[in-house]
Design a protein around this motif. Structure first.
Motif, PDB file in Angstrom:
ATOM      1  N   CYS A 190      -7.886 -14.017  -4.511  1.00 45.62           N
ATOM      2  CA  CYS A 190      -7.137 -13.544  -3.343  1.00 45.62           C
ATOM      3  C   CYS A 190      -5.882 -12.777  -3.754  1.00 45.62           C
ATOM      4  O   CYS A 190      -4.769 -13.163  -3.403  1.00 45.62           O
ATOM      5  N   HIS A 191      -6.075 -11.677  -4.462  1.00 48.20           N
ATOM      6  CA  HIS A 191      -4.946 -10.806  -4.763  1.00 48.20           C
ATOM      7  C   HIS A 191      -4.516 -10.056  -3.514  1.00 48.20           C
ATOM      8  O   HIS A 191      -3.342 -10.034  -3.176  1.00 48.20           O
ATOM      9  N   ILE A 192      -5.468  -9.395  -2.870  1.00 48.75           N
ATOM     10  CA  ILE A 192      -5.308  -8.550  -1.675  1.00 48.75           C
ATOM     11  C   ILE A 192      -4.029  -7.702  -1.738  1.00 48.75           C
ATOM     12  O   ILE A 192      -3.394  -7.434  -0.713  1.00 48.75           O
ATOM     13  N   ASN A 193      -3.700  -7.244  -2.923  1.00 49.94           N
ATOM     14  CA  ASN A 193      -2.460  -6.504  -3.154  1.00 49.94           C
ATOM     15  C   ASN A 193      -2.543  -5.848  -4.532  1.00 49.94           C
ATOM     16  O   ASN A 193      -2.600  -6.550  -5.551  1.00 49.94           O
ATOM     17  N   PRO A 194      -2.549  -4.519  -4.599  1.00 49.85           N
ATOM     18  CA  PRO A 194      -2.628  -3.849  -5.905  1.00 49.85           C
ATOM     19  C   PRO A 194      -1.501  -4.217  -6.858  1.00 49.85           C
ATOM     20  O   PRO A 194      -1.706  -4.237  -8.080  1.00 49.85           O
ATOM     21  N   ALA A 195      -0.307  -4.502  -6.333  1.00 50.38           N
ATOM     22  CA  ALA A 195       0.805  -4.891  -7.205  1.00 50.38           C
ATOM     23  C   ALA A 195       0.511  -6.208  -7.914  1.00 50.38           C
ATOM     24  O   ALA A 195       0.858  -6.392  -9.087  1.00 50.38           O
ATOM     25  N   ILE A 196      -0.153  -7.114  -7.216  1.00 46.70           N
ATOM     26  CA  ILE A 196      -0.545  -8.389  -7.826  1.00 46.70           C
ATOM     27  C   ILE A 196      -1.624  -8.156  -8.871  1.00 46.70           C
ATOM     28  O   ILE A 196      -1.562  -8.694  -9.980  1.00 46.70           O
TER      29      ILE A 196
ATOM     30  N   ILE B 206      12.139  -7.018   6.565  1.00 46.63           N
ATOM     31  CA  ILE B 206      11.689  -6.286   7.755  1.00 46.63           C
ATOM     32  C   ILE B 206      12.733  -5.292   8.260  1.00 46.63           C
ATOM     33  O   ILE B 206      12.412  -4.128   8.518  1.00 46.63           O
ATOM     34  N   PRO B 207      14.007  -5.670   8.397  1.00 49.25           N
ATOM     35  CA  PRO B 207      14.979  -4.682   8.889  1.00 49.25           C
ATOM     36  C   PRO B 207      15.196  -3.509   7.929  1.00 49.25           C
ATOM     37  O   PRO B 207      15.651  -2.440   8.350  1.00 49.25           O
ATOM     38  N   VAL B 208      14.881  -3.702   6.657  1.00 50.18           N
ATOM     39  CA  VAL B 208      15.131  -2.667   5.649  1.00 50.18           C
ATOM     40  C   VAL B 208      13.968  -1.694   5.548  1.00 50.18           C
ATOM     41  O   VAL B 208      14.144  -0.464   5.644  1.00 50.18           O
ATOM     42  N   THR B 209      12.765  -2.213   5.347  1.00 53.55           N
ATOM     43  CA  THR B 209      11.585  -1.373   5.110  1.00 53.55           C
ATOM     44  C   THR B 209      10.385  -1.726   5.980  1.00 53.55           C
ATOM     45  O   THR B 209       9.338  -1.079   5.859  1.00 53.55           O
ATOM     46  N   GLY B 210      10.501  -2.761   6.797  1.00 54.99           N
ATOM     47  CA  GLY B 210       9.327  -3.263   7.492  1.00 54.99           C
ATOM     48  C   GLY B 210       8.524  -4.208   6.630  1.00 54.99           C
ATOM     49  O   GLY B 210       7.571  -4.823   7.096  1.00 54.99           O
ATOM     50  N   THR B 211       8.893  -4.318   5.383  1.00 60.27           N
ATOM     51  CA  THR B 211       8.294  -5.173   4.357  1.00 60.27           C
ATOM     52  C   THR B 211       6.919  -4.702   3.920  1.00 60.27           C
ATOM     53  O   THR B 211       5.939  -4.761   4.657  1.00 60.27           O
ATOM     54  N   SER B 212       6.847  -4.269   2.680  1.00 64.14           N
ATOM     55  CA  SER B 212       5.572  -3.927   2.076  1.00 64.14           C
ATOM     56  C   SER B 212       5.235  -4.945   0.994  1.00 64.14           C
ATOM     57  O   SER B 212       4.410  -5.808   1.191  1.00 64.14           O
ATOM     58  N   VAL B 213       5.896  -4.826  -0.159  1.00 61.59           N
ATOM     59  CA  VAL B 213       5.572  -5.557  -1.398  1.00 61.59           C
ATOM     60  C   VAL B 213       4.072  -5.501  -1.689  1.00 61.59           C
ATOM     61  O   VAL B 213       3.526  -6.363  -2.372  1.00 61.59           O
ATOM     62  N   ASN B 214       3.406  -4.475  -1.162  1.00 61.66           N
ATOM     63  CA  ASN B 214       1.954  -4.362  -1.253  1.00 61.66           C
ATOM     64  C   ASN B 214       1.555  -2.908  -0.973  1.00 61.66           C
ATOM     65  O   ASN B 214       1.535  -2.493   0.196  1.00 61.66           O
ATOM     66  N   PRO B 215       1.233  -2.124  -2.004  1.00 60.28           N
ATOM     67  CA  PRO B 215       0.875  -0.719  -1.786  1.00 60.28           C
ATOM     68  C   PRO B 215      -0.275  -0.500  -0.814  1.00 60.28           C
ATOM     69  O   PRO B 215      -0.254   0.462  -0.036  1.00 60.28           O
TER      70      PRO B 215
ATOM     71  N   ILE C  57       4.391   2.371  -2.981  1.00 61.74           N
ATOM     72  CA  ILE C  57       3.436   2.257  -4.082  1.00 61.74           C
ATOM     73  C   ILE C  57       4.192   1.976  -5.389  1.00 61.74           C
ATOM     74  O   ILE C  57       3.860   1.054  -6.128  1.00 61.74           O
ATOM     75  N   VAL C  58       5.240   2.748  -5.632  1.00 62.87           N
ATOM     76  CA  VAL C  58       5.962   2.657  -6.906  1.00 62.87           C
ATOM     77  C   VAL C  58       6.782   1.374  -7.021  1.00 62.87           C
ATOM     78  O   VAL C  58       6.679   0.646  -8.021  1.00 62.87           O
ATOM     79  N   ALA C  59       7.619   1.069  -6.021  1.00 60.21           N
ATOM     80  CA  ALA C  59       8.542  -0.068  -6.126  1.00 60.21           C
ATOM     81  C   ALA C  59       7.819  -1.415  -6.298  1.00 60.21           C
ATOM     82  O   ALA C  59       8.188  -2.200  -7.185  1.00 60.21           O
ATOM     83  N   PRO C  60       6.789  -1.729  -5.494  1.00 60.57           N
ATOM     84  CA  PRO C  60       6.092  -3.000  -5.715  1.00 60.57           C
ATOM     85  C   PRO C  60       5.400  -3.084  -7.076  1.00 60.57           C
ATOM     86  O   PRO C  60       5.376  -4.158  -7.690  1.00 60.57           O
ATOM     87  N   ILE C  61       4.853  -1.965  -7.551  1.00 55.16           N
ATOM     88  CA  ILE C  61       4.196  -1.984  -8.857  1.00 55.16           C
ATOM     89  C   ILE C  61       5.218  -2.220  -9.963  1.00 55.16           C
ATOM     90  O   ILE C  61       4.980  -2.997 -10.894  1.00 55.16           O
TER      91      ILE C  61
END
Length: 233
Positions: A61-67, A179-188, A210-214
């Motif tokens: 259960c990665h469901i996240n390229p950064a993981i 959420i107030p900053v970026t809507g929250t990604s941590v996941n490309p 894409i770049v920051a979470p990676i």
């Protein structure tokens, strides 16, 4: 194939549940409404919890390229599996955003607008209107912390029965801050799906999510291997 399909379904569910909660019953680009920030945070976190227990035994259960990339750097997944996972994650996120678009388009007076379908973003017009530096630091640092939790709770000394819950609750905390900053990604992938449909600024700003979470994930993998990884005796 089973692992990739599990990752596709998991990422599809994360986008549909999380972004669906944000756009249908949670928050708009102009401020909170409905279930609000806390409700949206729990929607994303609980989506990870249920998927961790549903598909965790199949794919992890990665469901996240950064993981996935962090796990590759840490030597916990093969290159071939990592590539298959990432492709499946992006496809799943796109399908999830597509279904969400079909649902949203049935609402009276629906229009896409900027940052539609729960797209991530920053700057004037987006939630707290934070600048690019704040957005990048938020995404990179919170992804770093997220991966440390994942590495430790899924290690041989961690509690495998509780790992899914701990990881999901960590994502809740991350959303409460970001959420107030970026809507929250941590996941490309989570950012990619909605941005493809929203276009405009959401698509132009996609690079950061894409770049920051990676970057955060890679640093976490190196830090874990150098400091926290349990050495086999």
């Amino acid at each position: 194939m089973k692992k990739s399909l599990a990752e596709l379904i998991g990422t599809f569910s994360l986008v549909l549940f999380g972004c669906g909660a944000a756009t249908i019953s949670g928050i708009s680009t102009t401020g909170p409404s409905g279930i609000g920030l806390l409700g949206i945070s729990f929607a994303f976190g609980l989506a990870v919890v249920v998927m961790a227990y549903a598909i965790g035994p199949v794919s992890g259960c990665h469901i996240n390229p950064a993981i996935t990339i962090a796990m590759l750097v840490a030597g916990k997944i093969s290159v071939s599996d990592a590539i298959a996972y990432i492709i499946a994650q992006f496809i799943g996120a796109t399908l999830g955003a597509g279904v969400l678009y079909l649902i949203q388009s049935g609402a009276p007076g629906f229009s896409m607008g900027q940052w539609a379908l729960g797209s991530n973003g920053w700057g004037p017009g987006y939630l707290g209107a934070y600048n690019t530096s704040s957005a990048f630091i938020t995404e990179a640092v919170l992804t770093f912390l997220f991966l440390l939790v994942i590495f430790k709770t899924t290690s041989r000394l961690g509690n495998s029965n509780m790992a899914g819950l701990a990881i999901g609750l960590t994502l809740v905390l991350i959303h409460l801050v970001a959420i107030p900053v970026t809507g929250t990604s941590v996941n490309p992938a989570r950012s990619f799906g909605p941005a493809i449909f929203a276009g405009g600024l959401a698509l132009k700003q996609l690079w950061l999510f894409i770049v920051a979470p990676i970057v955060g994930g890679i640093v976490a993998a190196l830090f874990y291997k150098g400091v926290f990884e349990e050495k086999k005796k």
